[in-house]
Design a protein around this motif. Sequence first.
Motif, PDB file in Angstrom:
ATOM      1  N   TRP A 294       1.179  -1.568   0.044  1.00 29.39           N
ATOM      2  CA  TRP A 294       0.332   0.024  -0.066  1.00 29.39           C
ATOM      3  C   TRP A 294       0.910   1.912   0.162  1.00 29.39           C
ATOM      4  O   TRP A 294       0.883   2.462  -0.696  1.00 29.39           O
ATOM      5  N   PHE A 297       2.571   1.454  -3.736  1.00 26.71           N
ATOM      6  CA  PHE A 297       1.390   2.608  -4.184  1.00 26.71           C
ATOM      7  C   PHE A 297       1.471   3.549  -4.514  1.00 26.71           C
ATOM      8  O   PHE A 297       1.174   4.356  -5.277  1.00 26.71           O
ATOM      9  N   ASN A 300       4.497   5.556  -5.734  1.00 29.45           N
ATOM     10  CA  ASN A 300       4.566   5.553  -6.980  1.00 29.45           C
ATOM     11  C   ASN A 300       3.261   6.660  -7.521  1.00 29.45           C
ATOM     12  O   ASN A 300       3.920   7.469  -8.483  1.00 29.45           O
ATOM     13  N   PHE A 404       7.274   1.403 -11.262  1.00 34.21           N
ATOM     14  CA  PHE A 404       5.836   1.461 -11.206  1.00 34.21           C
ATOM     15  C   PHE A 404       5.828   0.671 -12.248  1.00 34.21           C
ATOM     16  O   PHE A 404       4.813  -0.722 -11.965  1.00 34.21           O
ATOM     17  N   TYR A 408       3.689  -3.241 -10.487  1.00 38.74           N
ATOM     18  CA  TYR A 408       2.552  -3.640 -10.913  1.00 38.74           C
ATOM     19  C   TYR A 408       2.984  -5.234 -11.486  1.00 38.74           C
ATOM     20  O   TYR A 408       1.733  -5.931 -12.153  1.00 38.74           O
ATOM     21  N   ALA A 411       3.039  -6.738  -7.452  1.00 32.83           N
ATOM     22  CA  ALA A 411       1.609  -7.470  -6.322  1.00 32.83           C
ATOM     23  C   ALA A 411       0.998  -8.343  -6.939  1.00 32.83           C
ATOM     24  O   ALA A 411       0.316  -9.141  -6.197  1.00 32.83           O
ATOM     25  N   ALA A 427      -4.604  -2.711  -3.655  1.00 32.85           N
ATOM     26  CA  ALA A 427      -3.368  -1.260  -3.403  1.00 32.85           C
ATOM     27  C   ALA A 427      -3.324  -0.569  -4.347  1.00 32.85           C
ATOM     28  O   ALA A 427      -2.577   0.215  -4.075  1.00 32.85           O
ATOM     29  N   SER A 428      -4.030  -0.629  -5.367  1.00 34.15           N
ATOM     30  CA  SER A 428      -4.477   0.687  -6.363  1.00 34.15           C
ATOM     31  C   SER A 428      -4.457   1.180  -5.875  1.00 34.15           C
ATOM     32  O   SER A 428      -4.889   2.883  -6.358  1.00 34.15           O
ATOM     33  N   GLY A 431      -2.984   3.625  -4.137  1.00 30.24           N
ATOM     34  CA  GLY A 431      -1.917   5.042  -4.910  1.00 30.24           C
ATOM     35  C   GLY A 431      -3.212   5.352  -5.483  1.00 30.24           C
ATOM     36  O   GLY A 431      -2.675   6.942  -5.744  1.00 30.24           O
TER      37      GLY A 431
END
Length: 501
Positions: A294, A297, A300, A404, A408, A411, A427-428, A431
Amino acid sequence: MADGATSYTVDEALLAMGFGKFQCLFLLYAGMGWISEAMEMMILSYVGPAVQHTWGLTSKQESLITTVVFVGMMVGAYSWGLLSDKYGRRKGFLVPAIVTSGFGLLSSFAPNYVTLILSRCLVGLGLGGVPVILAWFLEFMPAPNRGTWMIIFQGFWTIGAIMEAALAWIIMPRLGWRWLLALSASPSLLLLIFYIMTPESPRYLCLKGRKNNALRILEKIGKLNGKRLPPGNLVTDHEVELQEKIVPPKDGNEDDSGVGSSNPPRWKDSDMGAFRSQLMLLSPKLIRSTLLLWVVFFGNAFSYYGLVLLTTELNSGNNKCNPNELRSQKSGSVNYKNVFITTFAELPGLIISAFTVDKFGRKLSMAVMFFICCIFMLPLVVHQSEAVTIVLLFGARICITGTFAVVYIYAPEIYPTSVRTTGVGVASSMGRVGGMICPFVAVGLVQGCHQTAAVVLFVGVVFVSGICTCYFPFETKGRELTDSVASTKNEKPKATRQEEP
Protein backbone atom coordinates in the motif's frame (compact mmCIF):
# COMPACT_ATOMS: atom_id res chain seq x y z
CA MET A 1 -2.46 -38.89 -8.40
CA ALA A 2 -3.31 -41.84 -6.18
CA ASP A 3 -3.39 -44.34 -9.01
CA GLY A 4 0.06 -43.36 -10.20
CA ALA A 5 -1.19 -41.76 -13.43
CA THR A 6 0.85 -38.86 -14.79
CA SER A 7 -0.59 -35.40 -14.28
CA TYR A 8 0.24 -31.72 -14.74
CA THR A 9 -0.83 -28.37 -13.30
CA VAL A 10 -1.72 -25.12 -15.09
CA ASP A 11 1.80 -23.82 -14.41
CA GLU A 12 3.34 -26.92 -16.00
CA ALA A 13 1.00 -26.69 -18.99
CA LEU A 14 1.91 -23.05 -19.61
CA LEU A 15 5.58 -23.89 -19.23
CA ALA A 16 5.32 -26.70 -21.78
CA MET A 17 3.50 -24.50 -24.31
CA GLY A 18 5.78 -21.51 -23.77
CA PHE A 19 5.18 -17.95 -24.93
CA GLY A 20 3.63 -18.22 -28.39
CA LYS A 21 0.99 -16.88 -30.73
CA PHE A 22 -1.76 -16.95 -28.12
CA GLN A 23 0.20 -14.84 -25.63
CA CYS A 24 1.15 -12.41 -28.41
CA LEU A 25 -2.50 -11.89 -29.35
CA PHE A 26 -3.56 -11.54 -25.74
CA LEU A 27 -0.65 -9.15 -25.17
CA LEU A 28 -2.04 -6.88 -27.87
CA TYR A 29 -5.53 -6.96 -26.35
CA ALA A 30 -4.40 -6.42 -22.77
CA GLY A 31 -1.95 -3.78 -23.95
CA MET A 32 -4.82 -1.81 -25.45
CA GLY A 33 -6.30 -1.61 -21.95
CA TRP A 34 -3.02 -0.22 -20.65
CA ILE A 35 -2.88 2.29 -23.52
CA SER A 36 -6.42 3.36 -22.64
CA GLU A 37 -5.55 4.10 -19.01
CA ALA A 38 -2.32 5.88 -19.97
CA MET A 39 -4.10 8.19 -22.41
CA GLU A 40 -6.92 8.98 -19.99
CA MET A 41 -4.41 9.75 -17.23
CA MET A 42 -1.88 11.74 -19.28
CA ILE A 43 -4.68 13.90 -20.64
CA LEU A 44 -5.07 15.44 -17.19
CA SER A 45 -1.86 17.44 -17.48
CA TYR A 46 -3.10 19.03 -20.74
CA VAL A 47 -6.81 19.54 -20.06
CA GLY A 48 -6.37 21.15 -16.63
CA PRO A 49 -4.44 24.26 -17.74
CA ALA A 50 -6.61 24.65 -20.85
CA VAL A 51 -9.89 24.48 -18.94
CA GLN A 52 -8.53 26.78 -16.24
CA HIS A 53 -7.77 29.41 -18.86
CA THR A 54 -11.07 28.93 -20.75
CA TRP A 55 -13.40 28.95 -17.75
CA GLY A 56 -11.33 31.16 -15.43
CA LEU A 57 -10.82 28.49 -12.75
CA THR A 58 -8.71 28.78 -9.61
CA SER A 59 -5.70 26.50 -9.06
CA LYS A 60 -7.78 24.43 -6.60
CA GLN A 61 -10.53 23.97 -9.17
CA GLU A 62 -7.92 22.91 -11.75
CA SER A 63 -6.45 20.42 -9.26
CA LEU A 64 -9.91 18.99 -8.61
CA ILE A 65 -10.24 17.96 -12.28
CA THR A 66 -7.36 15.55 -11.68
CA THR A 67 -8.32 14.57 -8.16
CA VAL A 68 -11.85 13.40 -9.01
CA VAL A 69 -10.43 10.97 -11.57
CA PHE A 70 -8.35 9.38 -8.82
CA VAL A 71 -11.38 9.29 -6.52
CA GLY A 72 -13.24 7.32 -9.17
CA MET A 73 -10.22 5.06 -9.73
CA MET A 74 -9.91 4.39 -6.02
CA VAL A 75 -13.52 3.19 -5.83
CA GLY A 76 -13.26 1.35 -9.14
CA ALA A 77 -10.01 -0.49 -8.38
CA TYR A 78 -11.48 -1.73 -5.12
CA SER A 79 -14.84 -2.75 -6.64
CA TRP A 80 -13.70 -4.32 -9.91
CA GLY A 81 -11.00 -6.32 -8.13
CA LEU A 82 -13.58 -7.92 -5.84
CA LEU A 83 -15.90 -8.55 -8.79
CA SER A 84 -13.12 -10.19 -10.76
CA ASP A 85 -12.14 -12.58 -7.95
CA LYS A 86 -15.80 -13.50 -7.42
CA TYR A 87 -17.15 -13.80 -10.97
CA GLY A 88 -14.09 -14.10 -13.21
CA ARG A 89 -11.51 -11.93 -14.93
CA ARG A 90 -13.57 -11.37 -18.09
CA LYS A 91 -16.69 -10.17 -16.29
CA GLY A 92 -14.57 -8.06 -13.96
CA PHE A 93 -13.26 -6.08 -16.93
CA LEU A 94 -16.33 -5.77 -19.20
CA VAL A 95 -18.24 -3.13 -17.20
CA PRO A 96 -15.15 -0.93 -16.57
CA ALA A 97 -14.43 -0.85 -20.32
CA ILE A 98 -18.00 0.27 -21.03
CA VAL A 99 -17.90 2.96 -18.35
CA THR A 100 -14.50 4.31 -19.44
CA SER A 101 -15.35 4.59 -23.14
CA GLY A 102 -18.86 5.95 -22.59
CA PHE A 103 -18.10 8.68 -20.08
CA GLY A 104 -14.75 9.47 -21.71
CA LEU A 105 -16.66 10.44 -24.84
CA LEU A 106 -19.42 12.23 -22.93
CA SER A 107 -16.91 14.35 -20.98
CA SER A 108 -15.85 16.02 -24.23
CA PHE A 109 -19.37 17.52 -24.46
CA ALA A 110 -19.42 18.86 -20.87
CA PRO A 111 -21.16 22.27 -20.93
CA ASN A 112 -19.78 23.45 -17.58
CA TYR A 113 -17.29 22.74 -14.83
CA VAL A 114 -19.60 20.61 -12.64
CA THR A 115 -20.58 18.34 -15.54
CA LEU A 116 -16.92 17.91 -16.48
CA ILE A 117 -16.02 16.99 -12.90
CA LEU A 118 -18.79 14.37 -12.68
CA SER A 119 -18.02 12.77 -16.05
CA ARG A 120 -14.28 12.59 -15.36
CA CYS A 121 -14.98 11.00 -11.97
CA LEU A 122 -16.98 8.27 -13.74
CA VAL A 123 -14.15 7.82 -16.25
CA GLY A 124 -11.90 7.22 -13.25
CA LEU A 125 -14.39 4.66 -11.93
CA GLY A 126 -13.99 2.70 -15.17
CA LEU A 127 -10.21 3.11 -15.25
CA GLY A 128 -10.07 1.47 -11.83
CA GLY A 129 -10.78 -1.84 -13.56
CA VAL A 130 -7.64 -1.75 -15.72
CA PRO A 131 -5.46 -3.54 -13.08
CA VAL A 132 -7.79 -6.53 -13.55
CA ILE A 133 -6.46 -6.96 -17.07
CA LEU A 134 -2.91 -6.93 -15.69
CA ALA A 135 -3.61 -9.88 -13.38
CA TRP A 136 -5.57 -11.56 -16.18
CA PHE A 137 -2.59 -11.37 -18.53
CA LEU A 138 -0.17 -12.50 -15.80
CA GLU A 139 -2.13 -15.71 -15.29
CA PHE A 140 -1.39 -16.80 -18.88
CA MET A 141 2.37 -16.31 -18.54
CA PRO A 142 4.84 -19.21 -18.05
CA ALA A 143 6.96 -18.67 -14.93
CA PRO A 144 10.46 -18.35 -16.54
CA ASN A 145 11.07 -14.76 -17.73
CA ARG A 146 7.58 -13.77 -16.59
CA GLY A 147 9.00 -10.49 -15.30
CA THR A 148 10.51 -9.57 -18.65
CA TRP A 149 7.27 -10.20 -20.52
CA MET A 150 5.33 -8.20 -17.95
CA ILE A 151 7.73 -5.29 -18.48
CA ILE A 152 7.06 -5.56 -22.21
CA PHE A 153 3.36 -5.43 -21.34
CA GLN A 154 4.01 -2.27 -19.30
CA GLY A 155 5.49 -0.78 -22.47
CA PHE A 156 1.95 -0.27 -23.73
CA TRP A 157 1.50 2.35 -21.00
CA THR A 158 4.46 4.23 -22.46
CA ILE A 159 2.98 3.90 -25.96
CA GLY A 160 -0.25 5.40 -24.63
CA ALA A 161 1.58 8.23 -22.87
CA ILE A 162 3.56 9.09 -26.00
CA MET A 163 0.43 8.88 -28.16
CA GLU A 164 -1.36 11.27 -25.80
CA ALA A 165 1.56 13.71 -25.79
CA ALA A 166 1.68 13.64 -29.60
CA LEU A 167 -2.11 14.09 -29.83
CA ALA A 168 -1.99 17.02 -27.43
CA TRP A 169 0.81 18.64 -29.40
CA ILE A 170 -1.23 18.31 -32.61
CA ILE A 171 -4.82 18.72 -31.41
CA MET A 172 -4.73 21.25 -28.56
CA PRO A 173 -3.42 24.30 -30.48
CA ARG A 174 -5.82 23.63 -33.37
CA LEU A 175 -9.02 21.98 -32.12
CA GLY A 176 -8.93 22.39 -28.34
CA TRP A 177 -9.37 20.14 -25.31
CA ARG A 178 -12.81 18.75 -26.21
CA TRP A 179 -11.45 16.98 -29.28
CA LEU A 180 -8.56 15.63 -27.24
CA LEU A 181 -10.98 14.14 -24.69
CA ALA A 182 -13.07 12.52 -27.43
CA LEU A 183 -10.13 10.97 -29.30
CA SER A 184 -8.58 9.67 -26.07
CA ALA A 185 -11.62 7.46 -25.45
CA SER A 186 -11.08 5.41 -28.64
CA PRO A 187 -8.81 2.65 -27.18
CA SER A 188 -11.55 1.66 -24.72
CA LEU A 189 -13.96 1.19 -27.63
CA LEU A 190 -11.49 -1.24 -29.27
CA LEU A 191 -11.45 -3.29 -26.06
CA LEU A 192 -15.21 -3.74 -26.31
CA ILE A 193 -15.09 -4.71 -29.99
CA PHE A 194 -12.64 -7.60 -29.41
CA TYR A 195 -13.94 -8.59 -25.98
CA ILE A 196 -15.93 -11.59 -27.23
CA MET A 197 -12.71 -13.29 -28.40
CA THR A 198 -11.02 -13.26 -24.99
CA PRO A 199 -10.83 -16.41 -22.79
CA GLU A 200 -11.29 -16.79 -19.04
CA SER A 201 -8.20 -17.50 -16.96
CA PRO A 202 -7.67 -21.30 -16.65
CA ARG A 203 -6.04 -20.71 -13.28
CA TYR A 204 -9.20 -18.99 -12.05
CA LEU A 205 -11.38 -21.79 -13.47
CA CYS A 206 -9.32 -24.43 -11.66
CA LEU A 207 -9.67 -22.50 -8.42
CA LYS A 208 -13.46 -22.60 -8.87
CA GLY A 209 -13.42 -26.35 -9.61
CA ARG A 210 -14.23 -25.92 -13.31
CA LYS A 211 -11.33 -28.08 -14.48
CA ASN A 212 -12.94 -29.18 -17.75
CA ASN A 213 -13.43 -25.57 -18.84
CA ALA A 214 -9.84 -24.79 -17.94
CA LEU A 215 -8.64 -27.79 -19.96
CA ARG A 216 -10.51 -26.63 -23.06
CA ILE A 217 -8.86 -23.21 -22.86
CA LEU A 218 -5.41 -24.76 -22.37
CA GLU A 219 -6.01 -26.96 -25.42
CA LYS A 220 -6.86 -23.86 -27.49
CA ILE A 221 -3.68 -22.17 -26.28
CA GLY A 222 -1.66 -25.25 -27.26
CA LYS A 223 -3.27 -25.31 -30.70
CA LEU A 224 -2.48 -21.64 -31.34
CA ASN A 225 1.08 -22.03 -30.05
CA GLY A 226 1.67 -25.21 -32.04
CA LYS A 227 2.51 -27.11 -28.85
CA ARG A 228 0.93 -30.06 -27.07
CA LEU A 229 -0.15 -30.23 -23.47
CA PRO A 230 1.98 -32.44 -21.20
CA PRO A 231 0.89 -36.10 -21.01
CA GLY A 232 -1.57 -37.07 -18.29
CA ASN A 233 -4.47 -35.32 -16.59
CA LEU A 234 -4.86 -31.71 -15.56
CA VAL A 235 -4.86 -31.36 -11.76
CA THR A 236 -5.36 -28.35 -9.55
CA ASP A 237 -2.80 -27.13 -7.03
CA HIS A 238 -5.20 -28.21 -4.30
CA GLU A 239 -5.25 -31.77 -5.57
CA VAL A 240 -1.45 -31.83 -5.73
CA GLU A 241 -1.06 -30.61 -2.17
CA LEU A 242 -3.70 -33.02 -0.87
CA GLN A 243 -1.95 -35.88 -2.63
CA GLU A 244 1.33 -34.91 -0.93
CA LYS A 245 -0.30 -34.87 2.50
CA ILE A 246 -2.77 -37.76 2.34
CA VAL A 247 -1.87 -41.45 2.08
CA PRO A 248 -4.60 -43.49 0.32
CA PRO A 249 -6.49 -45.84 2.68
CA LYS A 250 -5.57 -49.53 2.59
CA ASP A 251 -9.06 -50.65 1.52
CA GLY A 252 -8.61 -48.74 -1.75
CA ASN A 253 -11.61 -46.45 -1.18
CA GLU A 254 -11.31 -42.79 -1.95
CA ASP A 255 -10.96 -40.51 1.05
CA ASP A 256 -13.28 -37.57 1.52
CA SER A 257 -10.76 -35.10 0.12
CA GLY A 258 -12.13 -35.61 -3.36
CA VAL A 259 -8.74 -36.42 -4.92
CA GLY A 260 -9.25 -38.43 -8.07
CA SER A 261 -13.00 -37.79 -8.16
CA SER A 262 -14.81 -36.30 -11.14
CA ASN A 263 -15.52 -33.18 -9.09
CA PRO A 264 -12.09 -31.86 -8.08
CA PRO A 265 -11.83 -30.26 -4.64
CA ARG A 266 -11.59 -26.56 -4.17
CA TRP A 267 -9.77 -24.41 -1.68
CA LYS A 268 -11.79 -23.14 1.24
CA ASP A 269 -11.15 -19.57 0.10
CA SER A 270 -12.31 -20.12 -3.50
CA ASP A 271 -15.79 -18.69 -2.87
CA MET A 272 -15.18 -15.93 -0.35
CA GLY A 273 -17.47 -12.95 0.00
CA ALA A 274 -16.24 -9.40 -0.47
CA PHE A 275 -15.70 -8.71 3.23
CA ARG A 276 -13.79 -11.93 3.83
CA SER A 277 -11.60 -11.32 0.77
CA GLN A 278 -10.51 -8.01 2.25
CA LEU A 279 -9.83 -9.58 5.64
CA MET A 280 -7.73 -12.24 3.91
CA LEU A 281 -5.37 -9.51 2.69
CA LEU A 282 -4.63 -8.77 6.35
CA SER A 283 -4.21 -12.43 7.36
CA PRO A 284 -0.91 -13.38 9.09
CA LYS A 285 0.53 -14.69 5.81
CA LEU A 286 -0.25 -11.55 3.81
CA ILE A 287 -0.46 -8.58 6.18
CA ARG A 288 3.18 -7.51 5.94
CA SER A 289 3.21 -7.68 2.14
CA THR A 290 -0.15 -5.91 1.95
CA LEU A 291 0.74 -2.95 4.17
CA LEU A 292 4.13 -2.39 2.53
CA LEU A 293 2.55 -2.68 -0.90
CA TRP A 294 0.00 0.00 0.00
CA VAL A 295 2.79 2.42 0.88
CA VAL A 296 4.73 1.66 -2.30
CA PHE A 297 1.64 2.06 -4.51
CA PHE A 298 0.85 5.36 -2.78
CA GLY A 299 4.41 6.59 -3.30
CA ASN A 300 4.52 5.46 -6.92
CA ALA A 301 1.26 7.14 -7.92
CA PHE A 302 1.96 10.29 -5.90
CA SER A 303 5.42 10.76 -7.46
CA TYR A 304 4.65 9.56 -11.01
CA TYR A 305 1.61 11.75 -11.57
CA GLY A 306 3.31 14.53 -9.63
CA LEU A 307 6.21 14.46 -12.11
CA VAL A 308 3.75 14.55 -15.01
CA LEU A 309 2.03 17.63 -13.55
CA LEU A 310 5.33 19.29 -12.60
CA THR A 311 6.46 19.01 -16.20
CA THR A 312 3.60 21.29 -17.26
CA GLU A 313 3.47 23.53 -14.18
CA LEU A 314 7.19 24.40 -13.97
CA ASN A 315 7.27 25.43 -17.63
CA SER A 316 3.79 26.81 -18.29
CA GLY A 317 2.40 30.27 -18.67
CA ASN A 318 0.65 29.87 -15.30
CA ASN A 319 3.94 29.83 -13.36
CA LYS A 320 4.37 33.47 -12.32
CA CYS A 321 6.79 32.88 -9.46
CA ASN A 322 9.87 33.99 -11.43
CA PRO A 323 8.95 37.40 -12.85
CA ASN A 324 12.51 38.19 -13.91
CA GLU A 325 12.51 35.32 -16.41
CA LEU A 326 11.29 36.21 -19.88
CA ARG A 327 8.26 34.19 -20.89
CA SER A 328 7.07 33.77 -24.44
CA GLN A 329 4.11 31.60 -23.50
CA LYS A 330 0.69 33.09 -22.98
CA SER A 331 -1.26 32.40 -19.81
CA GLY A 332 -2.87 28.97 -19.70
CA SER A 333 -0.58 27.52 -22.36
CA VAL A 334 1.57 24.42 -22.01
CA ASN A 335 4.94 23.77 -23.62
CA TYR A 336 3.85 20.62 -25.47
CA LYS A 337 7.32 20.03 -26.87
CA ASN A 338 8.82 19.74 -23.37
CA VAL A 339 6.02 17.44 -22.24
CA PHE A 340 6.53 15.28 -25.34
CA ILE A 341 10.27 15.05 -24.67
CA THR A 342 9.92 14.07 -21.02
CA THR A 343 7.31 11.45 -21.92
CA PHE A 344 10.02 9.59 -23.85
CA ALA A 345 11.79 9.09 -20.51
CA GLU A 346 9.45 6.16 -19.99
CA LEU A 347 11.19 4.15 -22.72
CA PRO A 348 14.60 3.90 -21.00
CA GLY A 349 12.75 3.35 -17.72
CA LEU A 350 11.09 0.25 -19.13
CA ILE A 351 14.29 -0.96 -20.80
CA ILE A 352 16.20 -0.72 -17.51
CA SER A 353 13.39 -2.58 -15.73
CA ALA A 354 13.35 -5.31 -18.37
CA PHE A 355 17.08 -5.94 -17.90
CA THR A 356 17.01 -5.91 -14.10
CA VAL A 357 13.68 -7.42 -13.01
CA ASP A 358 14.56 -11.06 -13.76
CA LYS A 359 18.30 -10.71 -13.20
CA PHE A 360 18.42 -8.84 -9.88
CA GLY A 361 14.85 -9.40 -8.71
CA ARG A 362 11.83 -7.20 -8.08
CA LYS A 363 12.81 -5.81 -4.68
CA LEU A 364 16.33 -4.64 -5.56
CA SER A 365 15.21 -3.18 -8.89
CA MET A 366 12.52 -1.05 -7.22
CA ALA A 367 14.67 0.10 -4.29
CA VAL A 368 17.60 1.30 -6.42
CA MET A 369 15.37 3.19 -8.86
CA PHE A 370 13.45 4.88 -6.01
CA PHE A 371 16.68 6.16 -4.46
CA ILE A 372 18.10 7.37 -7.79
CA CYS A 373 14.80 9.21 -8.41
CA CYS A 374 15.40 11.15 -5.17
CA ILE A 375 18.81 12.24 -6.46
CA PHE A 376 17.30 13.62 -9.68
CA MET A 377 14.53 15.50 -7.85
CA LEU A 378 16.59 17.14 -5.10
CA PRO A 379 18.05 19.98 -7.25
CA LEU A 380 14.50 21.09 -8.08
CA VAL A 381 14.03 22.40 -4.52
CA VAL A 382 15.25 25.67 -6.03
CA HIS A 383 14.24 27.12 -9.37
CA GLN A 384 16.36 25.86 -12.28
CA SER A 385 16.58 26.95 -15.89
CA GLU A 386 14.16 25.36 -18.32
CA ALA A 387 16.83 23.08 -19.82
CA VAL A 388 18.08 21.84 -16.45
CA THR A 389 14.51 21.31 -15.22
CA ILE A 390 13.68 19.16 -18.26
CA VAL A 391 16.85 17.06 -17.80
CA LEU A 392 16.13 16.47 -14.09
CA LEU A 393 12.47 15.63 -14.68
CA PHE A 394 13.53 13.32 -17.53
CA GLY A 395 15.88 11.39 -15.21
CA ALA A 396 13.36 11.23 -12.36
CA ARG A 397 10.65 9.98 -14.69
CA ILE A 398 12.94 7.21 -16.00
CA CYS A 399 13.28 5.91 -12.45
CA ILE A 400 9.68 6.25 -11.34
CA THR A 401 8.44 4.63 -14.56
CA GLY A 402 10.71 1.70 -13.80
CA THR A 403 9.43 1.30 -10.23
CA PHE A 404 5.82 1.56 -11.36
CA ALA A 405 6.39 -1.16 -13.96
CA VAL A 406 8.03 -3.51 -11.47
CA VAL A 407 5.50 -3.04 -8.66
CA TYR A 408 2.70 -3.95 -11.08
CA ILE A 409 4.53 -7.24 -11.63
CA TYR A 410 5.32 -7.86 -7.98
CA ALA A 411 1.82 -7.13 -6.65
CA PRO A 412 -0.10 -9.88 -8.52
CA GLU A 413 2.77 -12.32 -7.92
CA ILE A 414 2.63 -12.10 -4.11
CA TYR A 415 -1.12 -12.76 -3.94
CA PRO A 416 -2.79 -16.14 -4.59
CA THR A 417 -5.41 -16.53 -7.33
CA SER A 418 -8.27 -16.47 -4.80
CA VAL A 419 -7.55 -12.84 -3.84
CA ARG A 420 -5.17 -11.73 -6.59
CA THR A 421 -7.28 -9.05 -8.27
CA THR A 422 -8.74 -7.98 -4.91
CA GLY A 423 -5.22 -7.49 -3.55
CA VAL A 424 -4.00 -5.63 -6.60
CA GLY A 425 -7.22 -3.61 -6.73
CA VAL A 426 -7.04 -2.48 -3.10
CA ALA A 427 -3.33 -1.66 -3.47
CA SER A 428 -4.15 0.29 -6.62
CA SER A 429 -6.83 2.15 -4.64
CA MET A 430 -4.16 3.21 -2.16
CA GLY A 431 -2.16 4.46 -5.10
CA ARG A 432 -5.13 6.51 -6.22
CA VAL A 433 -5.11 8.26 -2.84
CA GLY A 434 -1.61 9.40 -3.75
CA GLY A 435 -2.91 10.52 -7.12
CA MET A 436 -5.72 12.48 -5.44
CA ILE A 437 -3.28 14.38 -3.24
CA CYS A 438 -0.48 15.05 -5.74
CA PRO A 439 -2.31 17.76 -7.79
CA PHE A 440 -2.62 19.94 -4.70
CA VAL A 441 1.15 19.65 -4.26
CA ALA A 442 2.32 19.76 -7.88
CA VAL A 443 -0.22 22.41 -8.96
CA GLY A 444 -1.39 24.20 -5.82
CA LEU A 445 1.99 24.65 -4.11
CA VAL A 446 3.92 25.43 -7.30
CA GLN A 447 1.41 28.03 -8.46
CA GLY A 448 1.46 29.42 -4.92
CA CYS A 449 5.23 29.91 -5.26
CA HIS A 450 6.11 27.08 -2.86
CA GLN A 451 8.20 24.98 -5.24
CA THR A 452 10.69 24.02 -2.51
CA ALA A 453 8.00 22.62 -0.21
CA ALA A 454 6.42 20.71 -3.10
CA VAL A 455 9.68 19.05 -4.19
CA VAL A 456 10.68 18.21 -0.60
CA LEU A 457 7.36 16.40 -0.16
CA PHE A 458 7.87 14.42 -3.36
CA VAL A 459 11.43 13.46 -2.41
CA GLY A 460 10.32 12.36 1.07
CA VAL A 461 7.54 10.14 -0.28
CA VAL A 462 9.84 8.55 -2.87
CA PHE A 463 12.52 7.85 -0.25
CA VAL A 464 10.07 6.20 2.15
CA SER A 465 8.76 4.06 -0.73
CA GLY A 466 12.30 2.90 -1.47
CA ILE A 467 12.80 1.90 2.17
CA CYS A 468 9.54 -0.08 2.17
CA THR A 469 10.58 -2.15 -0.86
CA CYS A 470 13.60 -3.37 1.11
CA TYR A 471 11.29 -4.83 3.76
CA PHE A 472 9.05 -6.90 1.49
CA PRO A 473 9.04 -10.42 3.04
CA PHE A 474 10.14 -12.35 -0.05
CA GLU A 475 11.33 -12.11 -3.64
CA THR A 476 8.99 -13.43 -6.36
CA LYS A 477 11.56 -13.84 -9.15
CA GLY A 478 11.17 -17.33 -10.62
CA ARG A 479 8.39 -18.37 -8.24
CA GLU A 480 5.28 -20.15 -9.47
CA LEU A 481 1.95 -18.46 -8.77
CA THR A 482 -0.14 -19.88 -5.94
CA ASP A 483 -3.89 -20.41 -5.99
CA SER A 484 -4.83 -20.11 -2.32
CA VAL A 485 -3.67 -18.41 0.87
CA ALA A 486 -3.49 -21.92 2.36
CA SER A 487 -1.10 -23.12 -0.36
CA THR A 488 2.35 -24.22 0.78
CA LYS A 489 3.81 -24.39 -2.72
CA ASN A 490 6.12 -21.41 -2.27
CA GLU A 491 6.92 -21.59 1.41
CA LYS A 492 10.31 -23.05 0.50
CA PRO A 493 11.62 -21.13 -2.53
CA LYS A 494 12.79 -23.35 -5.34
CA ALA A 495 15.46 -22.67 -7.89
CA THR A 496 14.18 -21.04 -11.02
CA ARG A 497 12.91 -23.70 -13.39
CA GLN A 498 14.29 -23.49 -16.88
CA GLU A 499 12.14 -24.23 -19.88
CA GLU A 500 13.03 -27.54 -21.50
CA PRO A 501 14.41 -27.36 -25.02
